[in-house]
Design an enzyme around this catalytic site. Structure first.
Site, PDB file in Angstrom:
ATOM      1  N   HIS A  40       0.824  -1.199   0.000  1.00  0.00           N
ATOM      2  CA  HIS A  40       0.000   0.000   0.000  1.00  0.00           C
ATOM      3  C   HIS A  40       0.864   1.257   0.000  1.00  0.00           C
ATOM      4  O   HIS A  40       0.899   2.007   0.967  1.00  0.00           O
ATOM      5  CB  HIS A  40      -0.936  -0.013   1.216  1.00  0.00           C
ATOM      6  CG  HIS A  40      -2.006  -1.041   1.087  1.00  0.00           C
ATOM      7  ND1 HIS A  40      -2.475  -1.777   2.138  1.00  0.00           N
ATOM      8  CD2 HIS A  40      -2.682  -1.482  -0.001  1.00  0.00           C
ATOM      9  CE1 HIS A  40      -3.402  -2.604   1.706  1.00  0.00           C
ATOM     10  NE2 HIS A  40      -3.547  -2.447   0.414  1.00  0.00           N
ATOM     11  N   HIS A  58      -9.798  -6.077   3.244  1.00  0.00           N
ATOM     12  CA  HIS A  58      -8.343  -5.980   3.023  1.00  0.00           C
ATOM     13  C   HIS A  58      -7.856  -7.251   2.338  1.00  0.00           C
ATOM     14  O   HIS A  58      -8.284  -8.360   2.671  1.00  0.00           O
ATOM     15  CB  HIS A  58      -7.652  -5.788   4.368  1.00  0.00           C
ATOM     16  CG  HIS A  58      -6.190  -5.480   4.267  1.00  0.00           C
ATOM     17  ND1 HIS A  58      -5.255  -6.448   3.966  1.00  0.00           N
ATOM     18  CD2 HIS A  58      -5.494  -4.330   4.419  1.00  0.00           C
ATOM     19  CE1 HIS A  58      -4.053  -5.885   3.941  1.00  0.00           C
ATOM     20  NE2 HIS A  58      -4.170  -4.606   4.210  1.00  0.00           N
ATOM     21  N   GLU A  64      -5.207  -9.025   2.545  1.00  0.00           N
ATOM     22  CA  GLU A  64      -4.667 -10.089   3.405  1.00  0.00           C
ATOM     23  C   GLU A  64      -5.785 -10.811   4.148  1.00  0.00           C
ATOM     24  O   GLU A  64      -5.786 -12.046   4.239  1.00  0.00           O
ATOM     25  CB  GLU A  64      -3.667  -9.490   4.406  1.00  0.00           C
ATOM     26  CG  GLU A  64      -3.039 -10.558   5.291  1.00  0.00           C
ATOM     27  CD  GLU A  64      -2.261  -9.952   6.449  1.00  0.00           C
ATOM     28  OE1 GLU A  64      -1.473  -9.025   6.223  1.00  0.00           O
ATOM     29  OE2 GLU A  64      -2.457 -10.426   7.584  1.00  0.00           O
ATOM     30  N   CYS A  76       2.414  -9.790  13.091  1.00  0.00           N
ATOM     31  CA  CYS A  76       3.773 -10.178  12.686  1.00  0.00           C
ATOM     32  C   CYS A  76       4.820  -9.391  13.479  1.00  0.00           C
ATOM     33  O   CYS A  76       4.527  -8.324  14.023  1.00  0.00           O
ATOM     34  CB  CYS A  76       3.964  -9.994  11.183  1.00  0.00           C
ATOM     35  SG  CYS A  76       4.288  -8.301  10.716  1.00  0.00           S
ATOM     36  N   SER A 135      -2.968   1.910   4.316  1.00  0.00           N
ATOM     37  CA  SER A 135      -2.044   0.962   4.942  1.00  0.00           C
ATOM     38  C   SER A 135      -2.444   0.752   6.399  1.00  0.00           C
ATOM     39  O   SER A 135      -2.395   1.668   7.215  1.00  0.00           O
ATOM     40  CB  SER A 135      -0.618   1.524   4.848  1.00  0.00           C
ATOM     41  OG  SER A 135       0.194   0.980   5.860  1.00  0.00           O
ATOM     42  N   SER A 136      -2.854  -0.480   6.726  1.00  0.00           N
ATOM     43  CA  SER A 136      -3.362  -0.754   8.083  1.00  0.00           C
ATOM     44  C   SER A 136      -2.298  -0.541   9.133  1.00  0.00           C
ATOM     45  O   SER A 136      -2.562  -0.016  10.211  1.00  0.00           O
ATOM     46  CB  SER A 136      -3.846  -2.201   8.179  1.00  0.00           C
ATOM     47  OG  SER A 136      -4.948  -2.380   7.371  1.00  0.00           O
ATOM     48  N   SER A 195       5.192  -0.219   4.522  1.00  0.00           N
ATOM     49  CA  SER A 195       5.223  -0.118   3.066  1.00  0.00           C
ATOM     50  C   SER A 195       5.858   1.197   2.604  1.00  0.00           C
ATOM     51  O   SER A 195       5.713   1.583   1.445  1.00  0.00           O
ATOM     52  CB  SER A 195       3.801  -0.247   2.511  1.00  0.00           C
ATOM     53  OG  SER A 195       2.898   0.505   3.265  1.00  0.00           O
TER      54      SER A 195
HETATM   55  S1  SF4 Z   1       3.700  -6.369   7.600  1.00  0.00           S
HETATM   56 FE1  SF4 Z   1       5.431  -7.107   6.392  1.00  0.00          FE
HETATM   57  S2  SF4 Z   1       6.450  -8.663   7.637  1.00  0.00           S
HETATM   58 FE2  SF4 Z   1       4.408  -8.325   8.482  1.00  0.00          FE
HETATM   59  S3  SF4 Z   1       3.134  -9.880   7.496  1.00  0.00           S
HETATM   60 FE3  SF4 Z   1       2.930  -8.021   6.280  1.00  0.00          FE
HETATM   61  S4  SF4 Z   1       4.494  -8.236   4.708  1.00  0.00           S
HETATM   62 FE4  SF4 Z   1       4.995  -9.710   6.322  1.00  0.00          FE
END
Ligand code: SF4
Length: 404
Positions: free
Chosen positions: A88, A178, A180, A286, A316-317, A377
């Site tokens: 993003h 989103h 993801e 993460c 961007s979350s 990002s």
């Molecule tokens: S923020 Fe970055 S490190 Fe974390 S899951 Fe997303 S792409 Fe992977």
């Protein structure tokens, strides 16, 4: 088919050396290097700039961007597509498009989204991953797939699979729209009877808790979550056993609160003895997201800042999460890029708002300390340009930066 006949790549093409110069030229920043050398804190005249210890590109984004450049190098004559934005960040996406890689916008059906893709083409899957149906559709087309799905996202999927296998509904703290979260939710459906429900924030989690305690009707819950639940979701059946997962980039403190509230609701409904049979949770934020949130908290706790500038795409979350941490403590300006600071004005998006607004007089007169961080990002060159533009407000340049 690629030369070797292989059509699925997950580990790049060993072309790091070839793409390193162009990556460095595009995303590197001497200003950021200088700030790091000076201990993440430097001044020019009466402006002090303090950078969070962890900020900007995460390992997953680094890898995805590098693979995109390697893909161009590896397949110079092929048409290359990308499933949605690689990350993003408008600038990075623009540079990827300038390589001749076509970004395919989101679409409800894989058939329509990938209508232009043919067997001879190459498709890059972004760090967020893609839903199972899209992957199946692309595999059936026979095109070359370069899968950059981040290992931390794959880890979430593993947990969602376990939940579905063991008869637990995945409750995903994330935005149902989103990329993801859509990809993660789709993993729950790969087991018979697998279900999911996406909750965006504490307010939505409270609705789910109220249903579990018998205070909200099933029809009302279904209406509220009509876009965010698996097809055929039956609240009475599917909220008896819950496994928690997150979009990897949400606000950690909020994820933990959601976990606790759902655990308490299940306990109230079924009693403590049944809790282990009815509730599971894994921390699936993460480590890169966590590190960035921890670093900004530490910086705020150390004090001495007059305001925060948070850099990253408005959608961007993880950048939004950083801004949410800062906003209750200091004047906070979430900006999408360096061009948002022009003359004496700043264009920024206040936390919780969907609109960008302009502010003048945002940099207080006299001695001032500006805290800086950037979402996962945001490349370093953008961070460096923001520092330049902040200093320019006082007629200073980055060449003048010295230890603060
Ligand atoms: S923020 Fe970055 S490190 Fe974390 S899951 Fe997303 S792409 Fe992977």
């Amino acid at each position: 088919m690629s030369g070797s006949g292989q059509t699925y790549f997950q580990k790049g093409f060993n072309l790091k050396e070839q793409v390193r110069p162009v990556l460095a030229a595009s995303y590197h920043s001497k200003v950021v290097d200088r700030l790091k050398e000076l201990g993440y804190s430097a001044r020019a005249g009466d402006v002090r700039v303090k950078l969070a210890r962890e900020f900007g590109f995460c390992y997953g984004v680094d890898r995805a961007v590098e693979y995109a450049y390697e893909t161009r190098e590896k397949f110079p004559d092929r048409r290359i597509f990308l499933s949605g934005e690689i990350i993003h960040n408008p600038e990075v996406n623009g540079r990827i498009e300038a390589l001749g890689i076509r970004i395919l916008p989101d679409h409800r059906s894989p058939e329509e989204r990938y209508a232009a893709v043919e067997a001879a083409d190459v498709v890059i899957l972004p760090a967020f991953g893609v839903p199972v149906r899209e992957l199946q559709h692309l595999r059936a087309k026979g095109c070359v797939l370069v899968d950059t799905t981040c290992g931390s996202v794959l880890n979430v999927w593993k947990n969602v699979h376990r939940y579905a296998r063991d008869g637990f509904t995945s409750v995903i703290h994330g935005k149902h729209y989103h990329e993801e979260t859509k990809a993660t939710a789709s993993q729950a459906l790969t087991h018979p009877g697998g279900q999911y429900l996406c909750v965006r924030d504490l307010a939505e989690a409270d609705v789910v808790c109220a249903f579990i305690r018998g205070d909200v009707a099933a029809a009302d819950l279904l209406h509220r979550f009509r876009e965010a639940a698996s097809p055929g979701f039956d609240p009475g059946r599917d909220l008896q056993r819950i496994g928690l997962a997150n979009q990897t980039t949400m606000l950690m403190t909020e994820s933990l609160q959601i976990q606790e509230r759902l655990r308490a609701a299940l306990q109230d409904r079924w009693g403590e003895a049944e809790l282990t049979e009815r509730f599971r949770a894994f921390d699936t934020i993460c480590s890169a997201t966590q590190d960035r949130q921890d670093a900004v908290l530490k910086m705020l706790d150390e004090g001495g800042l007059d305001l925060m500038v948070v850099i990253g795409g408005y959608n961007s979350s993880n950048t939004q999460a950083l801004a949410r941490i800062c906003a209750p403590r200091l004047p906070t300006f979430h900006i999408s890029g360096a061009d948002r600071i022009q003359g004496t004005a700043i264009r920024h998006r206040p936390v919780g708002s969907h609109e960008e607004v302009a502010a003048s007089g945002w940099l207080p007169e006299g001695e001032v300390t500006v805290g800086l961080t950037a979402g996962a990002s945001t490349p370093n060159n953008v961070v460096g340009e923001v520092v330049e533009n902040i200093l320019a407000q006082r007629g200073r340049t980055t060449d003048e930066l010295t230890a603060a």
